[in-house]
Design a protein around this motif. Structure first.
Motif, short mmCIF file in Angstrom:
data_model
loop_
_atom_site.label_atom_id
_atom_site.label_comp_id
_atom_site.label_asym_id
_atom_site.label_seq_id
_atom_site.Cartn_x
_atom_site.Cartn_y
_atom_site.Cartn_z
N VAL A 104 0.84 -1.20 0.00
CA VAL A 104 0.00 0.00 0.00
C VAL A 104 0.87 1.25 0.00
O VAL A 104 0.67 2.18 -0.79
N LEU A 105 1.85 1.29 0.88
CA LEU A 105 2.72 2.47 0.99
C LEU A 105 3.54 2.69 -0.28
O LEU A 105 3.87 3.84 -0.62
N LEU A 106 3.87 1.61 -0.99
CA LEU A 106 4.62 1.76 -2.24
C LEU A 106 3.85 2.56 -3.28
O LEU A 106 4.44 3.16 -4.18
N GLY A 107 2.52 2.57 -3.15
CA GLY A 107 1.72 3.33 -4.10
C GLY A 107 2.04 4.81 -4.11
O GLY A 107 1.87 5.49 -5.13
N ALA A 108 2.56 5.31 -3.00
CA ALA A 108 2.90 6.73 -2.92
C ALA A 108 4.10 7.09 -3.79
O ALA A 108 4.36 8.26 -4.06
N SER A 109 4.85 6.08 -4.24
CA SER A 109 6.01 6.35 -5.08
C SER A 109 5.65 6.39 -6.56
O SER A 109 6.51 6.65 -7.41
N VAL A 110 4.40 6.12 -6.89
CA VAL A 110 3.97 6.06 -8.29
C VAL A 110 3.27 7.36 -8.66
O VAL A 110 2.26 7.73 -8.05
N SER A 111 3.80 8.05 -9.66
CA SER A 111 3.23 9.31 -10.10
C SER A 111 2.97 9.28 -11.60
O SER A 111 3.79 8.77 -12.37
N ALA A 112 1.85 9.81 -12.01
CA ALA A 112 1.54 9.89 -13.44
C ALA A 112 2.58 10.71 -14.18
O ALA A 112 2.91 10.43 -15.34
N ALA A 113 3.14 11.72 -13.51
CA ALA A 113 4.15 12.58 -14.15
C ALA A 113 5.39 11.78 -14.52
O ALA A 113 6.00 12.01 -15.58
N ALA A 170 -5.09 3.57 -4.61
CA ALA A 170 -5.55 4.81 -3.98
C ALA A 170 -4.37 5.72 -3.67
O ALA A 170 -4.43 6.94 -3.92
N MET A 171 -3.30 5.16 -3.14
CA MET A 171 -2.11 5.97 -2.84
C MET A 171 -1.50 6.54 -4.12
O MET A 171 -1.05 7.69 -4.14
N SER A 172 -1.50 5.74 -5.18
CA SER A 172 -0.98 6.22 -6.46
C SER A 172 -1.81 7.39 -6.98
O SER A 172 -1.27 8.38 -7.50
N LEU A 173 -3.12 7.29 -6.85
CA LEU A 173 -4.00 8.36 -7.29
C LEU A 173 -3.75 9.63 -6.48
O LEU A 173 -3.66 10.74 -7.04
N LEU A 174 -3.62 9.49 -5.18
CA LEU A 174 -3.35 10.64 -4.31
C LEU A 174 -2.03 11.31 -4.70
O LEU A 174 -1.92 12.53 -4.73
N ARG A 175 -1.02 10.49 -5.00
CA ARG A 175 0.28 11.04 -5.39
C ARG A 175 0.17 11.79 -6.72
O ARG A 175 0.70 12.89 -6.88
N SER A 176 -0.55 11.20 -7.68
CA SER A 176 -0.69 11.83 -8.99
C SER A 176 -1.46 13.15 -8.90
O SER A 176 -1.20 14.07 -9.68
N LEU A 177 -2.40 13.24 -7.96
CA LEU A 177 -3.19 14.46 -7.79
C LEU A 177 -2.49 15.49 -6.91
O LEU A 177 -3.02 16.58 -6.68
N ILE A 215 -0.50 14.17 -1.63
CA ILE A 215 0.44 13.71 -0.62
C ILE A 215 1.56 14.73 -0.52
O ILE A 215 2.27 14.97 -1.50
N PRO A 216 1.74 15.38 0.62
CA PRO A 216 2.77 16.41 0.75
C PRO A 216 4.16 15.87 0.42
O PRO A 216 4.49 14.74 0.76
N GLN A 217 4.96 16.67 -0.25
CA GLN A 217 6.29 16.25 -0.67
C GLN A 217 7.16 15.77 0.50
O GLN A 217 7.85 14.75 0.37
N PRO A 218 7.14 16.45 1.66
CA PRO A 218 7.99 15.99 2.76
C PRO A 218 7.61 14.61 3.30
O PRO A 218 8.40 13.97 4.00
N VAL A 219 6.39 14.15 2.97
CA VAL A 219 5.92 12.87 3.49
C VAL A 219 6.38 11.71 2.61
O VAL A 219 6.43 10.55 3.07
N LEU A 220 6.75 11.97 1.37
CA LEU A 220 7.05 10.91 0.42
C LEU A 220 8.24 10.06 0.85
O LEU A 220 8.19 8.83 0.79
N ALA A 221 9.31 10.70 1.28
CA ALA A 221 10.50 9.94 1.69
C ALA A 221 10.23 9.06 2.91
O ALA A 221 10.60 7.88 2.91
N PRO A 222 9.56 9.58 3.96
CA PRO A 222 9.22 8.69 5.09
C PRO A 222 8.33 7.53 4.69
O PRO A 222 8.49 6.42 5.20
#
Length: 360
Positions: free
Chosen positions: A92-101, A286-293, A296-303
């Protein structure tokens, strides 16, 4: 909802006995994880780089401990919780590393090429593994590991297809060895094939398993090779989500015993969404969608990425603690041949794609 279904989806922490029953096994997995991280630092200190990642070391240490000592029943709940639920949470958390950009940055031609490459590599790798006599689940693990991102892909796919600890450990062990060989051997192809920095970056991004290994393999060719290799590798990693989603839809068939008939499904007993697609795949999307939109704040991505990595290592320690080394050894020859031949085929397909797309 039936009692069996409730038992399947209810996290171990919420079952009778509560979190306290998880503590012994969870602490044991954490201890193995700490030892694995310590060994990685020792590798870096001695050799200047870490050839084996904590994820691999955790499995090896866990398996070694399991070989020398059989944990009692009170260890089992925490080990099982770590091997399953923590791994699913990491996905689930890995989804935050996926961005449409990130996907769009490589351009449509190369993007389609990478997509086709992964599809062909997964199907071809699976077919090759089956020809060599590997069981279906292990064949899927090896194929996805080679085609996408090595250990991380194996770890993400394993809970979806119901792979056991022996299958995961065998797949990761041999994939790790071949990953190091690829890092060392790929730069030797540059003068033999007359590859440019860009071409070698694409080749490394398509064949090397982990992002740090791509950096190590492309560094001798300069900054351009590093940048191209990393970008291609990231897009290749993004294919993990769609592949895992497709596998989750095929999960009922993948979990069938050989020769077993598929259960009959009536109109009144159609599978619900949570049975077709596991909760952690929905969480990943869901996490991927949040990241693409950009939600998810940038400082939170690394943690978040760090937490996903840590949870994955803990899960691998748990899987190692459930491994029968004799089973891995029996599968060794076939798995080694499958991984090696799949990697060679991967390189050939990658070179063909480079020529086809006219990468300069």
């Amino acid at each position: 909802m039936s009692a069996a279904t409730q038992a399947q989806i209810l996290p171990l922490a919420a079952r009778p006995g509560g979190p306290a029953r998880l503590l012994p096994g969870l602490l044991l997995c954490l201890a193995v994880t700490v030892a694995a991280v310590g060994l990685e630092h020792a590798e870096t200190w001695v050799f200047g780089r870490a050839w084996l990642e904590p994820l691999v070391l955790a499995i090896l240490l866990g398996a070694a401990l399991r070989t020398a000592w059989t944990p009692g029943a009170h260890w089992h709940p925490g080990i099982a919780f770590s091997a399953k639920f923590l791994l699913e949470l990491a996905v689930v958390l890995l989804g935050a590393s996926v961005s449409a950009a990130t996907i769009l940055a490589v351009g449509p031609a190369l993007l389609l090429g990478i997509t086709g490459f992964v599809v062909v590599a997964v199907l071809g790798g699976y077919g090759l593994c089956r020809l060599l006599g590997l069981p279906r689940r292990m064949a899927i693990l090896v194929a996805c590991g080679n085609a996408i991102c090595g250990n991380s892909a194996i770890a993400a796919v394993a809970p979806v297809i119901g792979a056991d600890g022996d299958e995961v450990a065998a797949s990761i062990a041999f994939t790790a060895v071949l990953g190091v060989a690829a890092v060392l051997g790929l730069p030797l192809l540059v003068p033999l094939l007359g590859l440019s920095g860009t071409q070698f970056g694409v080749l490394a991004g398509l064949t090397v398993y982990a992002v740090p290994q791509v950096l190590a393999a492309t560094a001798p060719l300069g900054v351009l090779a590093v940048q191209v290799g990393t970008l291609v590798k990231l897009v290749r990693v993004l294919m993990l989500g769609p592949v895992v989603l497709v596998l989750s839809l095929l999960t009922p068939r993948l979990r069938e015993a050989p020769g077993a008939a598929a259960p009959h499904v009536t109109a009144g007993d159609r599978p619900t969404l949570h049975r077709l697609v596991p909760w952690f795949i929905l969480g990943f999307l869901a996490m991927s969608l949040l990241r693409s939109l950009g939600l998810i704040p940038q400082p939170v991505l690394a943690p978040l990425a760090g937490a996903a990595s840590a949870l994955t290592v803990i899960s691998m320690a748990a899987l190692g603690l459930g491994v029968d080394v004799r089973t891995v050894a029996r599968a060794g020859g076939r798995v080694s041949a499958a991984v090696s031949l799949s990697l060679l085929a991967l390189g050939a397909i990658a070179l063909g794609l480079i020529r086809l797309l006219g990468v300069a």
